[in-house]
Design an enzyme around this catalytic site. Structure first.
Site, PDB file in Angstrom:
ATOM      1  N   HIS A  72       0.839  -1.199   0.000  1.00  0.00           N
ATOM      2  CA  HIS A  72       0.000   0.000   0.000  1.00  0.00           C
ATOM      3  C   HIS A  72       0.871   1.244   0.000  1.00  0.00           C
ATOM      4  O   HIS A  72       2.063   1.183   0.285  1.00  0.00           O
ATOM      5  CB  HIS A  72      -0.996  -0.007   1.165  1.00  0.00           C
ATOM      6  CG  HIS A  72      -0.359  -0.188   2.511  1.00  0.00           C
ATOM      7  ND1 HIS A  72      -0.167   0.823   3.393  1.00  0.00           N
ATOM      8  CD2 HIS A  72       0.142  -1.287   3.096  1.00  0.00           C
ATOM      9  CE1 HIS A  72       0.428   0.364   4.470  1.00  0.00           C
ATOM     10  NE2 HIS A  72       0.629  -0.902   4.327  1.00  0.00           N
ATOM     11  N   TYR A 200      -4.482   6.248  11.229  1.00  0.00           N
ATOM     12  CA  TYR A 200      -4.203   6.695  12.596  1.00  0.00           C
ATOM     13  C   TYR A 200      -5.202   7.807  12.930  1.00  0.00           C
ATOM     14  O   TYR A 200      -5.528   8.621  12.064  1.00  0.00           O
ATOM     15  CB  TYR A 200      -2.808   7.306  12.691  1.00  0.00           C
ATOM     16  CG  TYR A 200      -1.656   6.353  12.425  1.00  0.00           C
ATOM     17  CD1 TYR A 200      -1.078   5.621  13.446  1.00  0.00           C
ATOM     18  CD2 TYR A 200      -1.110   6.218  11.135  1.00  0.00           C
ATOM     19  CE1 TYR A 200      -0.003   4.774  13.212  1.00  0.00           C
ATOM     20  CE2 TYR A 200      -0.027   5.370  10.896  1.00  0.00           C
ATOM     21  CZ  TYR A 200       0.515   4.653  11.940  1.00  0.00           C
ATOM     22  OH  TYR A 200       1.584   3.812  11.700  1.00  0.00           O
ATOM     23  N   PRO A 292       5.162   1.929  19.381  1.00  0.00           N
ATOM     24  CA  PRO A 292       4.760   1.374  18.087  1.00  0.00           C
ATOM     25  C   PRO A 292       4.178   2.385  17.090  1.00  0.00           C
ATOM     26  O   PRO A 292       3.944   2.042  15.938  1.00  0.00           O
ATOM     27  CB  PRO A 292       3.707   0.315  18.456  1.00  0.00           C
ATOM     28  CG  PRO A 292       3.237   0.681  19.812  1.00  0.00           C
ATOM     29  CD  PRO A 292       4.359   1.388  20.493  1.00  0.00           C
ATOM     30  N   LYS A 296       8.124   0.988  13.768  1.00  0.00           N
ATOM     31  CA  LYS A 296       9.559   0.878  13.496  1.00  0.00           C
ATOM     32  C   LYS A 296      10.267  -0.305  14.174  1.00  0.00           C
ATOM     33  O   LYS A 296      11.376  -0.672  13.779  1.00  0.00           O
ATOM     34  CB  LYS A 296      10.284   2.161  13.933  1.00  0.00           C
ATOM     35  CG  LYS A 296       9.953   3.360  13.091  1.00  0.00           C
ATOM     36  CD  LYS A 296      10.546   3.240  11.702  1.00  0.00           C
ATOM     37  CE  LYS A 296      10.033   4.258  10.732  1.00  0.00           C
ATOM     38  NZ  LYS A 296       9.634   3.729   9.451  1.00  0.00           N
ATOM     39  N   TYR A 384       8.801   7.705   7.641  1.00  0.00           N
ATOM     40  CA  TYR A 384       7.833   6.599   7.772  1.00  0.00           C
ATOM     41  C   TYR A 384       8.234   5.451   6.846  1.00  0.00           C
ATOM     42  O   TYR A 384       8.155   4.275   7.212  1.00  0.00           O
ATOM     43  CB  TYR A 384       6.419   7.104   7.444  1.00  0.00           C
ATOM     44  CG  TYR A 384       5.332   6.133   7.875  1.00  0.00           C
ATOM     45  CD1 TYR A 384       4.963   6.033   9.217  1.00  0.00           C
ATOM     46  CD2 TYR A 384       4.690   5.309   6.961  1.00  0.00           C
ATOM     47  CE1 TYR A 384       3.984   5.144   9.630  1.00  0.00           C
ATOM     48  CE2 TYR A 384       3.706   4.417   7.357  1.00  0.00           C
ATOM     49  CZ  TYR A 384       3.353   4.342   8.690  1.00  0.00           C
ATOM     50  OH  TYR A 384       2.382   3.451   9.106  1.00  0.00           O
TER      51      TYR A 384
HETATM   52  P1  RFL Z   1      11.403 -10.280  20.257  1.00  0.00           P
HETATM   53  O1  RFL Z   1      10.345 -10.440  19.244  1.00  0.00           O
HETATM   54  O2  RFL Z   1      11.022  -9.804  21.615  1.00  0.00           O
HETATM   55  O3  RFL Z   1      12.147 -11.678  20.380  1.00  0.00           O
HETATM   56  C1  RFL Z   1      13.070 -11.959  21.413  1.00  0.00           C
HETATM   57  C2  RFL Z   1      13.058 -13.447  21.663  1.00  0.00           C
HETATM   58  O4  RFL Z   1      14.023 -13.772  22.663  1.00  0.00           O
HETATM   59  C3  RFL Z   1      13.453 -14.710  23.557  1.00  0.00           C
HETATM   60  N1  RFL Z   1      14.192 -14.609  24.830  1.00  0.00           N
HETATM   61  C4  RFL Z   1      15.176 -15.466  25.183  1.00  0.00           C
HETATM   62  N2  RFL Z   1      15.681 -16.527  24.562  1.00  0.00           N
HETATM   63  C5  RFL Z   1      16.685 -17.202  25.195  1.00  0.00           C
HETATM   64  N3  RFL Z   1      17.184 -16.835  26.409  1.00  0.00           N
HETATM   65  C6  RFL Z   1      16.698 -15.768  27.058  1.00  0.00           C
HETATM   66  N4  RFL Z   1      17.194 -15.420  28.233  1.00  0.00           N
HETATM   67  C7  RFL Z   1      15.644 -15.026  26.452  1.00  0.00           C
HETATM   68  N5  RFL Z   1      14.931 -13.930  26.799  1.00  0.00           N
HETATM   69  C8  RFL Z   1      14.069 -13.686  25.825  1.00  0.00           C
HETATM   70  C9  RFL Z   1      11.988 -14.320  23.641  1.00  0.00           C
HETATM   71  O5  RFL Z   1      11.169 -15.396  24.074  1.00  0.00           O
HETATM   72  C10 RFL Z   1      11.718 -13.925  22.193  1.00  0.00           C
HETATM   73  O6  RFL Z   1      11.264 -15.025  21.421  1.00  0.00           O
HETATM   74  O7  RFL Z   1      12.571  -9.300  19.754  1.00  0.00           O
HETATM   75  P2  RFL Z   1      13.168  -9.080  18.279  1.00  0.00           P
HETATM   76  O8  RFL Z   1      13.450 -10.400  17.622  1.00  0.00           O
HETATM   77  O9  RFL Z   1      14.231  -8.098  18.459  1.00  0.00           O
HETATM   78  O10 RFL Z   1      11.972  -8.435  17.435  1.00  0.00           O
HETATM   79  C11 RFL Z   1      11.491  -7.131  17.738  1.00  0.00           C
HETATM   80  C12 RFL Z   1      10.005  -7.016  17.405  1.00  0.00           C
HETATM   81  O11 RFL Z   1       9.314  -8.099  17.980  1.00  0.00           O
HETATM   82  C13 RFL Z   1       9.392  -5.697  17.895  1.00  0.00           C
HETATM   83  O12 RFL Z   1      10.298  -4.623  17.733  1.00  0.00           O
HETATM   84  C14 RFL Z   1       8.099  -5.333  17.149  1.00  0.00           C
HETATM   85  O13 RFL Z   1       7.100  -6.275  17.381  1.00  0.00           O
HETATM   86  C15 RFL Z   1       7.605  -3.941  17.561  1.00  0.00           C
HETATM   87  N6  RFL Z   1       6.306  -3.588  16.958  1.00  0.00           N
HETATM   88  C16 RFL Z   1       6.228  -3.139  15.659  1.00  0.00           C
HETATM   89  N7  RFL Z   1       7.325  -3.051  14.891  1.00  0.00           N
HETATM   90  C17 RFL Z   1       7.243  -2.667  13.573  1.00  0.00           C
HETATM   91  O14 RFL Z   1       8.277  -2.578  12.893  1.00  0.00           O
HETATM   92  N8  RFL Z   1       6.022  -2.388  12.958  1.00  0.00           N
HETATM   93  C18 RFL Z   1       4.868  -2.462  13.669  1.00  0.00           C
HETATM   94  O15 RFL Z   1       3.807  -2.280  13.072  1.00  0.00           O
HETATM   95  C19 RFL Z   1       4.941  -2.812  15.084  1.00  0.00           C
HETATM   96  N9  RFL Z   1       3.829  -2.903  15.816  1.00  0.00           N
HETATM   97  C20 RFL Z   1       5.144  -3.693  17.718  1.00  0.00           C
HETATM   98  C21 RFL Z   1       3.900  -3.330  17.113  1.00  0.00           C
HETATM   99  C22 RFL Z   1       5.169  -4.160  19.051  1.00  0.00           C
HETATM  100  C23 RFL Z   1       3.998  -4.237  19.758  1.00  0.00           C
HETATM  101  N10 RFL Z   1       4.091  -4.724  21.093  1.00  0.00           N
HETATM  102  C24 RFL Z   1       3.306  -5.784  21.583  1.00  0.00           C
HETATM  103  C25 RFL Z   1       5.211  -4.325  21.935  1.00  0.00           C
HETATM  104  C26 RFL Z   1       2.734  -3.396  17.826  1.00  0.00           C
HETATM  105  C27 RFL Z   1       2.772  -3.832  19.167  1.00  0.00           C
HETATM  106  C28 RFL Z   1       1.479  -3.830  19.910  1.00  0.00           C
HETATM  107  C1  PHB Z   2      -0.042  -3.011  13.276  1.00  0.00           C
HETATM  108  O1  PHB Z   2      -0.643  -3.321  12.239  1.00  0.00           O
HETATM  109  O2  PHB Z   2       0.052  -3.797  14.246  1.00  0.00           O
HETATM  110  C2  PHB Z   2       0.562  -1.654  13.405  1.00  0.00           C
HETATM  111  C3  PHB Z   2       0.520  -0.798  12.315  1.00  0.00           C
HETATM  112  C4  PHB Z   2       1.079   0.464  12.421  1.00  0.00           C
HETATM  113  C5  PHB Z   2       1.685   0.838  13.613  1.00  0.00           C
HETATM  114  C6  PHB Z   2       1.740  -0.033  14.694  1.00  0.00           C
HETATM  115  C7  PHB Z   2       1.171  -1.292  14.582  1.00  0.00           C
HETATM  116  O3  PHB Z   2       2.227   2.076  13.715  1.00  0.00           O
END
Ligand code: RFL
Ligand code: PHB
Length: 393
Positions: A72, A200, A292, A296, A384
């Site tokens: 998109h 948003y 979030p 990023k 963005y």
């Molecule tokens: P993760 O995904 O937290 O994975 C880390 C892994 O390490 C494990 N772990 C261990 N393993 C071994 N020994 C230990 N001592 C350990 N301690 C922990 C954990 O179980 C896990 O499996 O980190 P990683 O790989 O760096 O990935 C980062 C992303 O997950 C995170 O930045 C994103 O999800 C953030 N985020 C978003 N990012 C985007 O780029 N676009 C988005 O649209 C977006 N939306 C979001 C988001 C994060 C959200 N939440 C829940 C925080 C929306 C939400 C709501």
């Molecule tokens: C999502 O789809 O989970 C999402 C999209 C945009 C954001 C954060 C989360 O800025």
């Protein structure tokens, strides 16, 4: 056991690093503290920058994304229940965005790792790092009650914000930059058709976001207080509140249905410097967290892994040290770009408890300025869409 790189953490950062190292013939072992089912159940990010799309393709995990992901031209922002602007990244930054869920990326990466016979030791406890400031590091862990040791050349700390790797760096050798926000996001996933656009909302009732995963899976968020109790948010209340934060024509178009997941995420900005210490290199949420709002977090995990895999391969295959020694500085420049952008967009779109009427007018003015100034809009779109990846100069 001995290997080239021990990767701690099997989220997107750790799995993608393992995949890229494998493609380049660098042996690695991945340790994950949770079960695979648990990792695959987590609902998180959904928006990919085009640079991330290209890294995933280049890592041989792009085919399902290319088939099922939704390309998109950016996203929209609505405010005061009437105005609307489009963050048209295609027009102003020359690249579109891709909606493709983190859950799917993780599935694709696990499938690729299985196909290449890569080692994932899951359900491990008590991961400990040793000798990371020497040339002979090793990692200890417990599996099924037995203690194990893996000797390696490098340790990649991809274990997320709550992991152990960052904390292994002596406190005197790292600096942490933290900002907590006085609210969180209450998010739901529902098997309903999403709106065609990601929208948003800055509303007087707080921030909201309509997002998507696929044609029959939608993701919605509303700003909530930090002490919000999920039990007090049955689906009907969520839908009602979500719709109140959008202009009527958008609210009317939202298709409601039962939620299949509901969770609260507090918002936080966090950067730990440097991103390396001796033989330990951090990537993803282990080193930084962004709110979030700018979408990023996952994209930064992917760019860190791009830099780190290039650096490890250059060192292990060509004896070229330059990328490894510049890894932390190079990664941090991009991290701070995204951290600043995410902080700014969070401030622009949320209601803060201490805001006075002046602050609200300033927010509205900034949104109007973005809507009317091509220069301002270009700057928003460039960020963005995602800042470019660096190479050595
Ligand atoms: P993760 O995904 O937290 O994975 C880390 C892994 O390490 C494990 N772990 C261990 N393993 C071994 N020994 C230990 N001592 C350990 N301690 C922990 C954990 O179980 C896990 O499996 O980190 P990683 O790989 O760096 O990935 C980062 C992303 O997950 C995170 O930045 C994103 O999800 C953030 N985020 C978003 N990012 C985007 O780029 N676009 C988005 O649209 C977006 N939306 C979001 C988001 C994060 C959200 N939440 C829940 C925080 C929306 C939400 C709501
Ligand atoms: C999502 O789809 O989970 C999402 C999209 C945009 C954001 C954060 C989360 O800025």
């Amino acid at each position: 056991m001995k290997t080239g790189v021990v990767i701690v953490g099997g989220g997107p950062a750790g799995l993608l690093l393992g995949q890229r190292l494998h493609i380049e013939g660098v042996e690695n072992v991945l340790l994950e503290s949770q079960s695979r089912e648990h990792v695959l159940k987590r609902v998180r990010a959904g928006v990919l920058e085009w640079g991330s799309v290209e890294v995933l393709r280049d890592s041989d995990v792009g085919s399902r994304m290319d088939n099922e992901g939704h390309v998109h031209d950016g996203a929209d922002i609505v405010w005061r229940g009437e105005y609307r602007l489009t963050i048209d990244t295609k027009k102003y930054a020359d690249r579109p965005m891709m909606a493709y869920g983190q859950t799917n990326i993780t599935e694709d990466l696990y499938a690729a790792r299985d196909a290449m016979g890569g080692v994932v030791v899951d359900d491990v406890d008590d991961v400990t790092l040793h000798g990371i400031d020497t040339s002979e590091p090793w990692v200890g862990y417990t599996k099924n009650g037995d203690r194990h040791r893996i000797d390696c050349e490098f340790v990649a700390g991809c274990d997320g914000f709550h992991g152990v790797c960052r904390r292994t760096i002596p406190q005197s050798k790292r600096q942490e930059f933290v900002k907590e926000y006085p609210f969180g996001w209450l998010g739901i996933l529902s098997e309903t058709p999403p709106l065609p656009d990601l929208i948003y909302a800055n509303s007087e009732r707080g921030f909201a976001l309509c997002s998507m995963r696929n044609p029959m899976l939608s993701r919605y968020y509303i700003q909530c207080d930090l002490d919000t109790n999920l039990d007090e948010w049955p689906d009907d209340r969520f839908w009602e509140e979500l719709k109140l934060r959008y202009p009527k024509y958008i609210a009317d178009a939202i298709v409601t249905g039962p939620s299949i997941e509901k969770s609260i995420a507090p918002l936080r900005s966090f950067v730990s410097e440097p991103m390396s210490y001796g033989r330990l290199f951090l990537a993803g949420d282990a080193a930084h967290i962004v709110p979030p709002t700018g979408a990023k977090g996952l994209n930064l995990a992917i760019s860190d892994v791009f830099y780190l895999s290039r650096a490890l391969v250059a060192h292990l295959k060509q004896g070229d040290e330059r990328y490894l020694s510049s890894y932390s500085d190079m990664a941090l420049r991009r991290v701070w770009g995204a951290a600043r952008f995410s902080w700014w967009l969070t401030g622009l779109l949320h209601r803060f408890p201490q805001q006075v009427p002046f602050d609200l007018r300033a927010q509205e003015q900034e949104l109007s300025y973005l809507a009317s100034s091509e220069v301002a809009m270009k700057s928003l779109c460039e960020q963005y869409a995602g800042l470019p990846f660096e190479d050595l100069t």
